[in-house]
Enzyme design. Sequence first.
Site, short mmCIF file in Angstrom:
data_model
loop_
_atom_site.label_atom_id
_atom_site.label_comp_id
_atom_site.label_asym_id
_atom_site.label_seq_id
_atom_site.Cartn_x
_atom_site.Cartn_y
_atom_site.Cartn_z
N HIS A 41 0.84 -1.20 0.00
CA HIS A 41 0.00 0.00 0.00
C HIS A 41 0.88 1.26 0.00
O HIS A 41 0.60 2.22 -0.71
CB HIS A 41 -0.88 0.05 1.25
CG HIS A 41 -1.88 -1.06 1.36
ND1 HIS A 41 -1.78 -2.07 2.28
CD2 HIS A 41 -3.02 -1.32 0.65
CE1 HIS A 41 -2.80 -2.89 2.16
NE2 HIS A 41 -3.58 -2.48 1.17
N GLN A 65 -18.31 -5.90 -1.31
CA GLN A 65 -17.46 -6.76 -2.13
C GLN A 65 -17.13 -8.09 -1.46
O GLN A 65 -16.36 -8.88 -1.99
CB GLN A 65 -16.19 -6.03 -2.55
CG GLN A 65 -15.19 -5.80 -1.45
CD GLN A 65 -14.04 -4.92 -1.92
OE1 GLN A 65 -14.23 -3.75 -2.22
NE2 GLN A 65 -12.84 -5.48 -2.00
P1 AMP Z 1 -6.62 -3.52 -0.51
O1 AMP Z 1 -6.43 -2.77 0.76
O2 AMP Z 1 -6.25 -4.96 -0.41
O3 AMP Z 1 -7.98 -3.28 -1.11
O4 AMP Z 1 -5.57 -2.91 -1.54
C1 AMP Z 1 -5.54 -1.54 -1.83
C2 AMP Z 1 -4.61 -1.31 -2.99
O5 AMP Z 1 -3.30 -1.76 -2.67
C3 AMP Z 1 -5.06 -2.09 -4.25
O6 AMP Z 1 -4.87 -1.27 -5.39
C4 AMP Z 1 -4.10 -3.26 -4.25
O7 AMP Z 1 -3.88 -3.81 -5.53
C5 AMP Z 1 -2.84 -2.62 -3.70
N1 AMP Z 1 -1.95 -3.64 -3.17
C6 AMP Z 1 -2.25 -4.62 -2.27
N2 AMP Z 1 -1.19 -5.42 -2.07
C7 AMP Z 1 -0.19 -4.94 -2.85
C8 AMP Z 1 1.16 -5.35 -3.10
N3 AMP Z 1 1.69 -6.40 -2.50
N4 AMP Z 1 1.89 -4.63 -3.98
C9 AMP Z 1 1.35 -3.55 -4.62
N5 AMP Z 1 0.09 -3.12 -4.42
C10 AMP Z 1 -0.67 -3.80 -3.56
#
Ligand code: AMP
Length: 284
Positions: A41, A65
Amino acid sequence: MFSIMLVFFTINDLKEHLNALKKAGKTIGFVPTMGALHEGHLSLIKRAKSESNVVVCSIFVNPLQFNDKADLEKYPRMPQEDKKMLQNSGCDILFLPSVNEMFPVIKQEKFDLGGLDKIMEGAQRPGHFNGVVQVVKRLFEIVEPSKAFFGQKDFQQLAIVKRMVKVLNMRVEIISCPIIREKDGLAMSSRNTRLNPEQRKLSVKLSEALFKAKGMRHLPLKDIATHVEENFSDLKGVKLEYFEIVNGETLTPLQKINKAENPVACIAAKFGDVRLIDNIILFD
Ligand code: AMP
């Protein structure tokens, strides 16, 4: 040192503040998240900071979701730690709305996602992407960013958000950011904290399978898939949900690997009740 991060809980307060910034000519970079933040993040926050005057991050665990209620309840929440990490990464504004603020009336809108929602994650988690699109659309309407930053980690989500922006003609540029991994290769994810030590050890099999697939990219696709499936077949407590090599734009599952289709290998597996996903671009 970074300036103090402002935290907003209501749409009206956030909008009022952002309107003043926009009037002053500032560009807004936006990073939507569900919290329980990690370096993945933060890489989006840093990228947003390098391409915008003001960075807004939202933390909202979106009930729309989650097709599995238990998964929603178990989703990690750690707002205090998240705030500290954001402040230290140069985030300017944190938006922390309640469910009631985002959706005073919970009503599922229906979106035509052009079939992108029917395969892989969509097939395993019916309604998931519809809920993602509903919340991302609402967040974009609230924040009205110039650019929004998403991780390639959720490859299918990225493709679907890009499609939504195109179909709805939204004035926001979607920036795709690379996957950040642990030292052993496991893609960082908020869900990793739920793995027990044994599952954490086994979870490295996901990225191993993808790196191996990339190394085998000149072989017939069937051989690669068989190799991956065999590698998962005797892992105790692990269930491979899918391994697909898809067209990087349309997400259509491929029968043959062809560089021109920007093939991406995507994988999902359950380690006990913790579901993890990962992917790799085969030619980059
Ligand atoms: P989430 O909190 O899981 O909904 O993720 C929020 C954002 O962070 C989304 O755009 C994810 O694709 C991105 N994200 C989550 N894990 C990673 C990672 N390991 N590397 C890069 N971006 C990430």
